[in-house]
Write a protein that holds these residues in place. Structure first.
Motif, PDB file in Angstrom:
ATOM      1  N   HIS A   1       2.031  -7.166   3.925  1.00  0.00           N
ATOM      2  CA  HIS A   1       3.588  -7.056   4.324  1.00  0.00           C
ATOM      3  C   HIS A   1       3.812  -6.154   5.321  1.00  0.00           C
ATOM      4  O   HIS A   1       4.750  -5.858   5.758  1.00  0.00           O
ATOM      5  N   GLY A   2       2.771  -5.755   6.023  1.00  0.00           N
ATOM      6  CA  GLY A   2       2.960  -4.776   7.121  1.00  0.00           C
ATOM      7  C   GLY A   2       3.327  -3.504   6.843  1.00  0.00           C
ATOM      8  O   GLY A   2       3.301  -2.390   7.787  1.00  0.00           O
ATOM      9  N   HIS A   3       3.313  -3.117   5.519  1.00  0.00           N
ATOM     10  CA  HIS A   3       3.916  -2.011   4.856  1.00  0.00           C
ATOM     11  C   HIS A   3       2.805  -0.976   5.097  1.00  0.00           C
ATOM     12  O   HIS A   3       1.300  -0.891   4.705  1.00  0.00           O
ATOM     13  N   HIS A   4       3.095   0.313   5.515  1.00  0.00           N
ATOM     14  CA  HIS A   4       2.130   1.738   5.660  1.00  0.00           C
ATOM     15  C   HIS A   4       2.992   2.791   6.084  1.00  0.00           C
ATOM     16  O   HIS A   4       4.030   2.780   6.282  1.00  0.00           O
ATOM     17  N   THR A   5       2.249   3.898   5.831  1.00  0.00           N
ATOM     18  CA  THR A   5       2.780   5.149   6.370  1.00  0.00           C
ATOM     19  C   THR A   5       1.827   6.055   7.091  1.00  0.00           C
ATOM     20  O   THR A   5       0.500   5.542   7.267  1.00  0.00           O
ATOM     21  N   ARG A   6       1.845   7.065   7.387  1.00  0.00           N
ATOM     22  CA  ARG A   6       1.099   7.820   8.263  1.00  0.00           C
ATOM     23  C   ARG A   6      -0.264   8.141   7.361  1.00  0.00           C
ATOM     24  O   ARG A   6      -1.221   8.060   7.678  1.00  0.00           O
ATOM     25  N   ALA A   7      -0.093   8.408   6.077  1.00  0.00           N
ATOM     26  CA  ALA A   7      -1.236   8.589   5.214  1.00  0.00           C
ATOM     27  C   ALA A   7      -1.902   7.413   5.030  1.00  0.00           C
ATOM     28  O   ALA A   7      -3.263   7.361   5.183  1.00  0.00           O
ATOM     29  N   ILE A   8      -1.422   6.263   4.914  1.00  0.00           N
ATOM     30  CA  ILE A   8      -2.019   5.100   4.749  1.00  0.00           C
ATOM     31  C   ILE A   8      -3.008   4.654   6.073  1.00  0.00           C
ATOM     32  O   ILE A   8      -4.074   4.252   5.838  1.00  0.00           O
ATOM     33  N   ARG A   9      -2.245   5.165   7.212  1.00  0.00           N
ATOM     34  CA  ARG A   9      -3.050   4.898   8.566  1.00  0.00           C
ATOM     35  C   ARG A   9      -4.060   5.676   8.486  1.00  0.00           C
ATOM     36  O   ARG A   9      -5.284   5.114   9.015  1.00  0.00           O
TER      37      ARG A   9
ATOM     38  N   LEU B   1       0.792  -1.331   0.056  1.00  0.00           N
ATOM     39  CA  LEU B   1       0.053  -0.058  -0.001  1.00  0.00           C
ATOM     40  C   LEU B   1       0.836   1.159   0.034  1.00  0.00           C
ATOM     41  O   LEU B   1       0.403   2.136  -0.544  1.00  0.00           O
ATOM     42  N   ASP B   2       2.045   1.311   0.453  1.00  0.00           N
ATOM     43  CA  ASP B   2       2.895   2.137   0.550  1.00  0.00           C
ATOM     44  C   ASP B   2       3.516   2.757  -0.526  1.00  0.00           C
ATOM     45  O   ASP B   2       4.045   3.760  -0.905  1.00  0.00           O
ATOM     46  N   LEU B   3       3.318   1.774  -1.675  1.00  0.00           N
ATOM     47  CA  LEU B   3       4.021   2.088  -3.214  1.00  0.00           C
ATOM     48  C   LEU B   3       3.202   2.325  -4.002  1.00  0.00           C
ATOM     49  O   LEU B   3       3.385   2.547  -5.319  1.00  0.00           O
ATOM     50  N   VAL B   4       1.834   2.072  -3.725  1.00  0.00           N
ATOM     51  CA  VAL B   4       0.674   2.336  -4.645  1.00  0.00           C
ATOM     52  C   VAL B   4       0.015   3.876  -4.599  1.00  0.00           C
ATOM     53  O   VAL B   4       0.289   4.320  -3.559  1.00  0.00           O
ATOM     54  N   PRO B   5      -0.575   4.644  -5.574  1.00  0.00           N
ATOM     55  CA  PRO B   5      -0.987   6.000  -5.388  1.00  0.00           C
ATOM     56  C   PRO B   5      -2.201   5.852  -4.440  1.00  0.00           C
ATOM     57  O   PRO B   5      -2.714   4.789  -4.139  1.00  0.00           O
ATOM     58  N   LEU B   6      -2.323   6.891  -3.702  1.00  0.00           N
ATOM     59  CA  LEU B   6      -3.281   6.990  -2.553  1.00  0.00           C
ATOM     60  C   LEU B   6      -4.564   6.747  -3.101  1.00  0.00           C
ATOM     61  O   LEU B   6      -5.437   6.043  -2.134  1.00  0.00           O
ATOM     62  N   SER B   7      -5.032   7.130  -4.022  1.00  0.00           N
ATOM     63  CA  SER B   7      -6.298   6.809  -4.654  1.00  0.00           C
ATOM     64  C   SER B   7      -6.528   5.267  -4.706  1.00  0.00           C
ATOM     65  O   SER B   7      -7.679   4.992  -4.360  1.00  0.00           O
ATOM     66  N   ARG B   8      -5.563   4.479  -5.014  1.00  0.00           N
ATOM     67  CA  ARG B   8      -5.761   3.189  -5.302  1.00  0.00           C
ATOM     68  C   ARG B   8      -5.656   2.455  -3.808  1.00  0.00           C
ATOM     69  O   ARG B   8      -6.456   1.478  -3.421  1.00  0.00           O
ATOM     70  N   ALA B   9      -4.835   2.935  -3.071  1.00  0.00           N
ATOM     71  CA  ALA B   9      -4.855   2.523  -1.600  1.00  0.00           C
ATOM     72  C   ALA B   9      -6.261   2.752  -0.840  1.00  0.00           C
ATOM     73  O   ALA B   9      -6.641   1.730  -0.086  1.00  0.00           O
ATOM     74  N   ARG B  10      -6.874   3.864  -1.075  1.00  0.00           N
ATOM     75  CA  ARG B  10      -8.019   4.002  -0.632  1.00  0.00           C
ATOM     76  C   ARG B  10      -8.972   3.042  -1.041  1.00  0.00           C
ATOM     77  O   ARG B  10     -10.125   2.521  -0.223  1.00  0.00           O
ATOM     78  N   ARG B  11      -9.054   2.586  -2.230  1.00  0.00           N
ATOM     79  CA  ARG B  11      -9.959   1.696  -2.869  1.00  0.00           C
ATOM     80  C   ARG B  11      -9.929   0.211  -2.286  1.00  0.00           C
ATOM     81  O   ARG B  11     -10.766  -0.346  -2.029  1.00  0.00           O
ATOM     82  N   GLU B  12      -8.584   0.059  -2.151  1.00  0.00           N
ATOM     83  CA  GLU B  12      -8.149  -1.329  -1.646  1.00  0.00           C
ATOM     84  C   GLU B  12      -8.619  -1.412  -0.212  1.00  0.00           C
ATOM     85  O   GLU B  12      -9.243  -2.735   0.333  1.00  0.00           O
ATOM     86  N   ILE B  13      -8.445  -0.484   0.696  1.00  0.00           N
ATOM     87  CA  ILE B  13      -8.877  -0.297   2.095  1.00  0.00           C
ATOM     88  C   ILE B  13     -10.670  -0.146   2.229  1.00  0.00           C
ATOM     89  O   ILE B  13     -11.155  -1.074   3.089  1.00  0.00           O
ATOM     90  N   VAL B  14     -10.935   0.635   1.494  1.00  0.00           N
ATOM     91  CA  VAL B  14     -12.774   0.918   1.577  1.00  0.00           C
ATOM     92  C   VAL B  14     -13.457  -0.502   1.003  1.00  0.00           C
ATOM     93  O   VAL B  14     -14.409  -0.950   1.723  1.00  0.00           O
ATOM     94  N   GLU B  15     -12.829  -0.664  -0.264  1.00  0.00           N
ATOM     95  CA  GLU B  15     -13.718  -1.712  -0.986  1.00  0.00           C
ATOM     96  C   GLU B  15     -13.714  -2.940  -0.470  1.00  0.00           C
ATOM     97  O   GLU B  15     -14.584  -3.662  -0.443  1.00  0.00           O
ATOM     98  N   SER B  16     -12.628  -3.241   0.208  1.00  0.00           N
ATOM     99  CA  SER B  16     -12.510  -4.655   0.740  1.00  0.00           C
ATOM    100  C   SER B  16     -13.344  -4.799   2.375  1.00  0.00           C
ATOM    101  O   SER B  16     -13.973  -5.661   2.508  1.00  0.00           O
TER     102      SER B  16
END
Length: 266
Positions: free
Chosen positions: A177-185, A143-158
Motif C-alpha cells: 500500500h506504500g505505507h511506511h515510517t522512518r522505522a520501517i524504512r 507495515l506501519d500498523l503492525v509491531p516492528l517485530s512482525r514488520a522485521r520478519r515480513e521484510i527479512v524473511e520475504s
C-alpha cells in the motif's frame, strides 16, 4: 541535476478482474497502448534496481527514462503483462508477495482474495527471462500498523524466501500500500536491500530517496494522453524528500480504524 523519473505502478493486467479488483486492473489492450506510447516516445524502460543505482551514485539517468513496476505477483503478469513487455524489448520490476506464491491473494477482501498468484516455477522462469524480481513482504500487511517485530520478519524473511527460490539476490522492496515510517524504512536498509518503492502518486526524480521512491498508480482510466502528461510531469507533483503532513494524518486515521471498539491497541 534535476531529472524526472516516472515510476509506473501496475497491479493486475486482465480483461476479467475479480469483483473488488477492478480499480487496480488494466486491460491487456490498455497496457499494450501504454507500452507502445513509451516505445514511440523513445523512452528507455529501466529496471527499478538500475534506476535506483543511478540515483544513489549520482550518475545521470538516461534521457526520458521510465520504470515499469508491477505489485503483488498475480498470475496474470505472466499471462498478459510480461508477453507485451518482452515483445517490445522492455523490462519490468515485479514485486512478489512471497507467502502466497502457488496460492491465492488471500490478503485481499471478498472475491478478490481468490485471485490466482504466480507459482514458484513461474517466478523462476520470469527471473530467468529478465524480469527484475523484488520483495513485497510475506503476507502484504500494512507495515506501519503492525509491531516492528512482525514488520522485521515480513521484510527479512520475504527476501530470504525469494533469494532461495531464485538463486540470486533480491535487492529491491515495495511497501504494501506504500505505507511506511522512518522505522520501517530503517528495517529495509538493515535487511540489506538497496532500494525500496513507496507509492505517493508523484513523480520521482534523481534526488528522490532510494528507500521511498515515489510511484504513479496506473489504472485502466489512464489514457495514452493522460500517461503522456504524467511522464512529462504535467498535472502531478514532484516528490519531496520529506513525508507530507497528509500522509501522517492518513496513517493516524488508519490506526484509529484498525482498533476495534472495546480493545486497546498493542
Amino acid at each position: 541535476m534535476n531529472q524526472r523519473l516516472p515510476i509506473l505502478l501496475y497491479h493486475s493486467v486482465t480483461d476479467s478482474p475479480a469483483p473488488g479488483l477492478e480499480r487496480f486492473t488494466v486491460s491487456p489492450a490498455r497496457f499494450a497502448e501504454h507500452l507502445d506510447f513509451l516505445l514511440d516516445d523513445d523512452r528507455p524502460v529501466l529496471a527499478l534496481a538500475e534506476a535506483a543505482s543511478a540515483i544513489g551514485s549520482g550518475a545521470p539517468l538516461p534521457e526520458g527514462a521510465v520504470v515499469v513496476t508491477v505489485d503483488d505477483g498475480l498470475a496474470d503478469f505472466a499471462d498478459h503483462a510480461w508477453p507485451e513487455l518482452r515483445a517490445r524489448g522492455m523490462t519490468a520490476t515485479l514485486y512478489a508477495v512471497a507467502g502466497y506464491l502457488d496460492g491465492r491473494s488471500r490478503w485481499l477482501p471478498g472475491a478478490a482474495g481468490d485471485t490466482a498468484m504466480l507459482g514458484v516455477r513461474d517466478l523462476q522462469d520470469l527471473a530467468d527471462d529478465g524480469v527484475d524480481i523484488g520483495s513485497h513482504t510475506i503476507s502484504h500487511p500494512q507495515l506501519d500498523l503492525v509491531p516492528l517485530s512482525r514488520a522485521r520478519r515480513e521484510i527479512v524473511e520475504s527476501k530470504d524466501v525469494l533469494e532461495q527460490l531464485l538463486g540470486r539476490p533480491v535487492d529491491t522492496f515495495a511497501y504494501p500500500h506504500g505505507h511506511h515510517t522512518r522505522a520501517i524504512r530503517d528495517l529495509v536498509v538493515e535487511a540489506g536491500y538497496s532500494s525500496a518503492s513507496a507509492v505517493r502518486n508523484m513523480v520521482s526524480h534523481d534526488r528522490d530517496d532510494v528507500f521511498a521512491l515515489a510511484r504513479l498508480t496506473i489504472t485502466d482510466r489512464v489514457t495514452v494522453g493522460r500517461l503522456g502528461r504524467l511522464v512529462e510531469g504535467r498535472g502531478v507533483r514532484r516528490a519531496p524528500r520529506r513525508e507530507l503532513l497528509r500522509t501522517k494524518a492518513g496513517r493516524q486515521a488508519r490506526r484509529l480504524r484498525s482498533v476495534r471498539p472495546g480493545r486497546r491497541s498493542s
